[in-house]
Scaffold this motif. Structure first.
Motif, short mmCIF file in Angstrom:
data_model
loop_
_atom_site.label_atom_id
_atom_site.label_comp_id
_atom_site.label_asym_id
_atom_site.label_seq_id
_atom_site.Cartn_x
_atom_site.Cartn_y
_atom_site.Cartn_z
N GLY A 280 -2.94 -11.99 3.76
CA GLY A 280 -1.64 -11.39 4.02
C GLY A 280 -1.07 -10.77 2.76
O GLY A 280 -1.26 -11.28 1.66
N ASP A 281 -0.39 -9.64 2.93
CA ASP A 281 0.26 -8.95 1.80
C ASP A 281 1.76 -9.13 1.95
O ASP A 281 2.35 -8.63 2.91
N LEU A 282 2.37 -9.80 0.97
CA LEU A 282 3.77 -10.20 1.08
C LEU A 282 4.67 -9.37 0.16
O LEU A 282 4.39 -9.23 -1.03
N ARG B 91 -1.78 -3.56 -3.11
CA ARG B 91 -1.78 -3.55 -1.65
C ARG B 91 -2.68 -2.41 -1.27
O ARG B 91 -2.72 -1.40 -1.99
N CYS B 92 -3.43 -2.51 -0.20
CA CYS B 92 -4.23 -1.37 0.23
C CYS B 92 -3.27 -0.29 0.74
O CYS B 92 -2.23 -0.61 1.32
N ASP B 93 -3.59 0.95 0.47
CA ASP B 93 -2.67 2.03 0.84
C ASP B 93 -3.44 3.29 1.21
O ASP B 93 -4.57 3.48 0.77
N CYS C 104 -3.25 0.57 6.62
CA CYS C 104 -3.31 -0.16 5.36
C CYS C 104 -2.02 -0.98 5.22
O CYS C 104 -1.01 -0.69 5.86
N CYS C 105 -2.05 -2.00 4.35
CA CYS C 105 -0.87 -2.85 4.18
C CYS C 105 0.36 -2.04 3.78
O CYS C 105 1.46 -2.32 4.25
N HIS C 106 0.19 -1.03 2.93
CA HIS C 106 1.35 -0.22 2.53
C HIS C 106 2.01 0.42 3.75
O HIS C 106 3.24 0.42 3.88
N ALA D 18 -0.68 -8.31 7.89
CA ALA D 18 -2.02 -8.90 8.10
C ALA D 18 -3.02 -7.80 7.76
O ALA D 18 -3.25 -6.87 8.54
N CYS D 19 -3.60 -7.92 6.57
CA CYS D 19 -4.39 -6.83 5.95
C CYS D 19 -5.57 -6.40 6.84
O CYS D 19 -6.26 -7.25 7.41
N PRO D 20 -5.82 -5.08 6.94
CA PRO D 20 -6.99 -4.63 7.71
C PRO D 20 -8.31 -5.11 7.13
O PRO D 20 -9.35 -4.99 7.78
N GLY D 21 -8.28 -5.69 5.93
CA GLY D 21 -9.50 -6.25 5.36
C GLY D 21 -9.86 -7.61 5.94
O GLY D 21 -10.92 -8.16 5.61
ZN LIG Z 1 -4.29 -4.76 2.74
#
Ligand SMILES: [Zn+2]
Length: 287
Positions: free
Chosen positions: A79-81, A149-151, A166-168, A236-239
């Motif tokens: 998770g990216d917070l 963060r992935c973007d 992406c998380c961004h 919830a990261c796509p990774g």
């Molecule tokens: Zn991500």
């Protein structure tokens, strides 16, 4: 990676032999009363929960003095917070200073610090079921404050493809829904994250940022005490477990749950609520 290496001076070995000094020694940091928090967390009652769907993000609000958990459900998931002061979005989580003050990865007893000119603890980590992991033989740890963060911008730069989850982007959509605005009008509020449950490090030979399969399993959680009123957003990261790839629909992804708890406030005693930094902000200019 480096294309040209300069010749070493005659005293190269001597220069390299300088002893490291911890930049911000832990002994100089104001310490949270973890015993009081431990007492308080045993009185807490769950008052709300939010489930974050895979490849999506949700916002949540936590009042000062409440606790919140990020919980793994269904399967291993990173998770990216993001965290903001709920009353002033210009005060937000400062990943870089948190890393400098604590370490590349954070766990129970560490605090999540806010940006200048505020620079105060926004939240204190009160429990981490993955604290057993420590540092592995690759030098990796859990819950990093290294990554950003992935973007979609970096993804377009490196792969030439456009990916919208992406998380961004997830964090931007969630904040946009919260503020009733368009994602492009709020994405500047999205900032470097705490990578919850992510297992990362730097390679020993090239010092490049790497990820490996998160050891998180359903039931694991990381828990925080809110030091100020918080608006949070979790992606919830796509990774997925970030073992292989991100910024695509390839990885298996699972939801994450946010749980919010109210403690018996008397258990907190006279908690020392953090104020914004008292630095005068003249920066060398005479008043
Ligand atoms: Zn991500």
């Amino acid at each position: 990676m480096r294309s040209k290496i300069s010749p070493a001076p005659a005293d190269a070995a001597l220069r390299r032999a300088a002893k490291p000094t911890i930049v911000y020694p832990a002994s100089t940091m104001p310490k949270p009363d973890m015993a009081a928090l431990e007492t308080a967390r045993h009185t807490m009652v769950k008052i709300n929960e939010v489930v974050v769907a895979p490849r999506n993000a949700r916002t949540f609000r936590v009042s000062r003095g409440q606790f919140f958990r990020i919980v793994s459900i269904d399967g291993p998931q990173v998770g990216d917070l993001n965290l903001w002061n709920a009353d002033n979005l210009s005060e937000r989580f400062f990943s870089g200073k948190t890393r400098a003050l604590h370490a590349t990865h954070v766990s129970a007893g560490d605090r999540l610090w806010s940006t200048v000119p505020f620079l105060r603890p926004m939240a204190t980590i009160t429990h981490d079921t993955l604290s057993w992991y420590g540092w592995d033989s690759d030098g990796a740890g859990i819950h990093d404050v290294i990554g950003t963060r992935c973007d979609p911008y970096t993804n377009l730069l490196l792969s030439g493809t456009r990916y919208d989850f992406c998380c961004h982007s997830n964090l931007s959509r969630a904040l946009a829904a919260e503020l009733k605005m368009e994602p492009c009008a709020v994405e500047h509020h999205v900032h470097d994250v705490l990578n919850v449950f992510m297992c990362t490090g730097f390679t020993k030979d090239t010092h490049q940022y790497f990820m490996k399969a998160s050891p998180v399993r359903p039931g694991d959680f990381i828990e925080f005490f809110a030091e100020i009123n918080l608006l949070g957003a979790l992606s919830a990261c796509p990774g997925g477990d970030c073992s292989m790839t991100h910024s695509s629909d390839v990885a298996a992804c699972y939801p994450l749950k946010i749980e919010i708890f109210e403690p018996d406030r008397t258990a907190l005693g006279t908690w020392n609520w953090p104020s914004p930094s008292e630095y005068h902000r003249r920066h060398g200019r005479s008043a």
